[in-house]
Design an enzyme around this catalytic site. Sequence first.
Site, PDB file in Angstrom:
ATOM      1  N   LYS A 126       0.879  -1.166   0.000  1.00  0.00           N
ATOM      2  CA  LYS A 126       0.000   0.000   0.000  1.00  0.00           C
ATOM      3  C   LYS A 126       0.917   1.217   0.000  1.00  0.00           C
ATOM      4  O   LYS A 126       2.057   1.144   0.438  1.00  0.00           O
ATOM      5  CB  LYS A 126      -0.857   0.025   1.259  1.00  0.00           C
ATOM      6  CG  LYS A 126      -1.799  -1.146   1.394  1.00  0.00           C
ATOM      7  CD  LYS A 126      -3.248  -0.685   1.287  1.00  0.00           C
ATOM      8  CE  LYS A 126      -4.198  -1.728   1.790  1.00  0.00           C
ATOM      9  NZ  LYS A 126      -4.428  -1.622   3.218  1.00  0.00           N
ATOM     10  N   HIS A 129       1.823   6.845   2.436  1.00  0.00           N
ATOM     11  CA  HIS A 129       1.256   8.149   2.094  1.00  0.00           C
ATOM     12  C   HIS A 129       1.485   9.159   3.211  1.00  0.00           C
ATOM     13  O   HIS A 129       2.081   8.847   4.239  1.00  0.00           O
ATOM     14  CB  HIS A 129      -0.226   8.023   1.772  1.00  0.00           C
ATOM     15  CG  HIS A 129      -1.041   7.409   2.861  1.00  0.00           C
ATOM     16  ND1 HIS A 129      -1.329   8.076   4.021  1.00  0.00           N
ATOM     17  CD2 HIS A 129      -1.614   6.190   2.955  1.00  0.00           C
ATOM     18  CE1 HIS A 129      -2.065   7.290   4.776  1.00  0.00           C
ATOM     19  NE2 HIS A 129      -2.245   6.141   4.152  1.00  0.00           N
ATOM     20  N   HIS A 132       1.089   8.480   6.895  1.00  0.00           N
ATOM     21  CA  HIS A 132       2.115   7.754   7.659  1.00  0.00           C
ATOM     22  C   HIS A 132       3.234   8.656   8.148  1.00  0.00           C
ATOM     23  O   HIS A 132       4.028   8.270   8.981  1.00  0.00           O
ATOM     24  CB  HIS A 132       2.729   6.647   6.807  1.00  0.00           C
ATOM     25  CG  HIS A 132       1.827   5.486   6.644  1.00  0.00           C
ATOM     26  ND1 HIS A 132       1.380   5.073   5.418  1.00  0.00           N
ATOM     27  CD2 HIS A 132       1.256   4.662   7.544  1.00  0.00           C
ATOM     28  CE1 HIS A 132       0.581   4.038   5.568  1.00  0.00           C
ATOM     29  NE2 HIS A 132       0.487   3.759   6.852  1.00  0.00           N
TER      30      HIS A 132
HETATM   31  N1  ARG Z   1      -0.038  -0.907   9.959  1.00  0.00           N
HETATM   32  C1  ARG Z   1      -0.967  -0.097  10.699  1.00  0.00           C
HETATM   33  C2  ARG Z   1      -1.549   0.990   9.794  1.00  0.00           C
HETATM   34  O1  ARG Z   1      -0.932   1.399   8.832  1.00  0.00           O
HETATM   35  C3  ARG Z   1      -0.360   0.533  11.889  1.00  0.00           C
HETATM   36  C4  ARG Z   1       0.224  -0.409  12.882  1.00  0.00           C
HETATM   37  C5  ARG Z   1       0.293   0.174  14.231  1.00  0.00           C
HETATM   38  N2  ARG Z   1       0.969  -0.658  15.211  1.00  0.00           N
HETATM   39  C6  ARG Z   1       0.430  -1.627  15.909  1.00  0.00           C
HETATM   40  N3  ARG Z   1       1.207  -2.277  16.773  1.00  0.00           N
HETATM   41  N4  ARG Z   1      -0.812  -1.962  15.788  1.00  0.00           N
HETATM   42  O2  ARG Z   1      -2.639   1.465  10.084  1.00  0.00           O
END
Ligand code: ARG
Length: 565
Positions: A126, A129, A132
């Site tokens: 993905k 963007h 992030h």
């Molecule tokens: N990958 C997730 C996202 O882009 C964020 C992960 C956050 N960290 C966690 N330990 N849940 O929304």
Amino acid sequence: MIDFKEQVAQVLAKEIDALEQAEIKNLIEIPPKSEMGDYSFPCFRLAKTYKKAPVKIADDIVAAIDKELFEKVENLNGYINFFLDKKNVVKAVAEEVEEKKDRFGGSDLGNGKKVIVEYSSPNIAKPFHIGHIRSTVIGNSIYKIYDFLGYDTVRINHLGDYGTQFGKMIVAYRKWGNEEEVRKAPIQTLLGLYVKFHEEAEEHPELEDEARETFKKLEDGCEEEYKLWEWFREESLKEFSRVYDMLGITFDSYAGESFYSDKMDRITDMMAEKGLLQESQGAEIVDLSAYDMSPALIRKKDGSTLYITRDIAAAVYRKEHYNFDKNIYVVAAQQNLHFQQWFKIIELMGFDWADQCVHIPFGLVSLDDGTMSTRKGKVVFLEDVLNRAVEKTREVMLEKNVGNENIDEVSKQVGIGAVVFQELSNNRIKDYTFSWDKVLNFDGETGPYVQYTHARACSVLRKAQAGVTTDVDYSYITTETAYELAKLILRFPQVVIDAANKYEPSVVTRHIIDVAQAFNKFYHDEHIIVENMEEQKAKLLLVDAARQTIANGLYLLGMEAPERM
Ligand code: ARG
């Protein structure tokens, strides 16, 4: 460095037997105006104990205390205002900065305690963007602040490299994708496939089932699915790394969600043992109604696990592997409930370290035309934003005719710094709208402004005849502007501690804006390169202390401090 506040508390404690010295220190304030002195002690709390009016109490204390350390001590409406000996303060500040240099503001407060900072954590295949950027930049700064304070830090990127979306991606790739396109522009292509999947699934809902089955195969380790997934991951990481390189960000571990795929059974067994798992329509959940939360889905009907299950497994792994004292998650506020749920589950599982896990939420970034959604494919890639910032900075520099032979390097440092600085300017919890005008406004409270101030200080030091030494006549730097600057520098170490306690890099950002403004006032109001060498030496010392403080602040925000701009 001398703790001046402590000194004031000590002097007061000798005359006030109703309060402990530590209590007194807590009550001491920094007055809103410099005419009111450096520290102020309000006497109102003592009125009851002494059965006297605060003004009278203040008068009595002022008459009695030892005033040797101070320029003067005054009673103003029930406040005792302390004016420190300016020379003393300026000297202490300058000596401290010159001794500590790029460690000024840091300490060993953390005493080697282990702190995990998890941040960035984008999803594979993905786009990375601008949504992030928040986690990436805030997390990086929090890590630096803790590291600076002597904590033993571990930086983790919990990649979103697992879950049903990979079922979708694989299905879409097989139906409509081809290898060559993916190799050429991996994330663009995979994103396109993902968007197409959702469009098609509206007409053909059976695609969703196919995707679920495909993910299940991946979880079960089927080779074909595994190979595709691995390839998507690899190509994505290449793109992410380009962005991390631009930002100067590194991680100690990229153990993402997939890393825990084989550690899940143990976790669900533990939950079952504690009687936490309940069956609900063939799936397994933890009922959290007693805590006013919706139930947490732990394992689906087909046996596959979820995002939350992987987070629980990851926390247990981290405790066992790193034995952290604190485990920090820099993740959007949209996931508040998710974190509340699983922190509670960890606690119910009997882990007494549940309270060492901290979720650090932050607000949304939006564009002028609404929030970003990967499903609709309307996203702004972070890499494009950074490249554009560098390009625009370059244009501004050429326009302003800043003669710099290093324009490529400097426009990178300033352009990227501008984006980072804006990101860290407001309280993290606030939502904000990304706008080019604000990011690249070179005047005002921006990254370029602070970096430029730093470069200006460097330039003064280069032009001067004298070098930097602490062997100076400090009375040359006790004017009001010089003293204001020195006091802001004095406060920097406490600012870093406050930023750590609040997990709030903007505390540092705002403070270095103040230092930069005070420096510029000093620069404009006073001649620094004067003929009188004694005077020049003293002023240069203050210039260098300001330069160092700004540089250290920029470092903590994850920014460069160019010496020429
Ligand atoms: N990958 C997730 C996202 O882009 C964020 C992960 C956050 N960290 C966690 N330990 N849940 O929304």
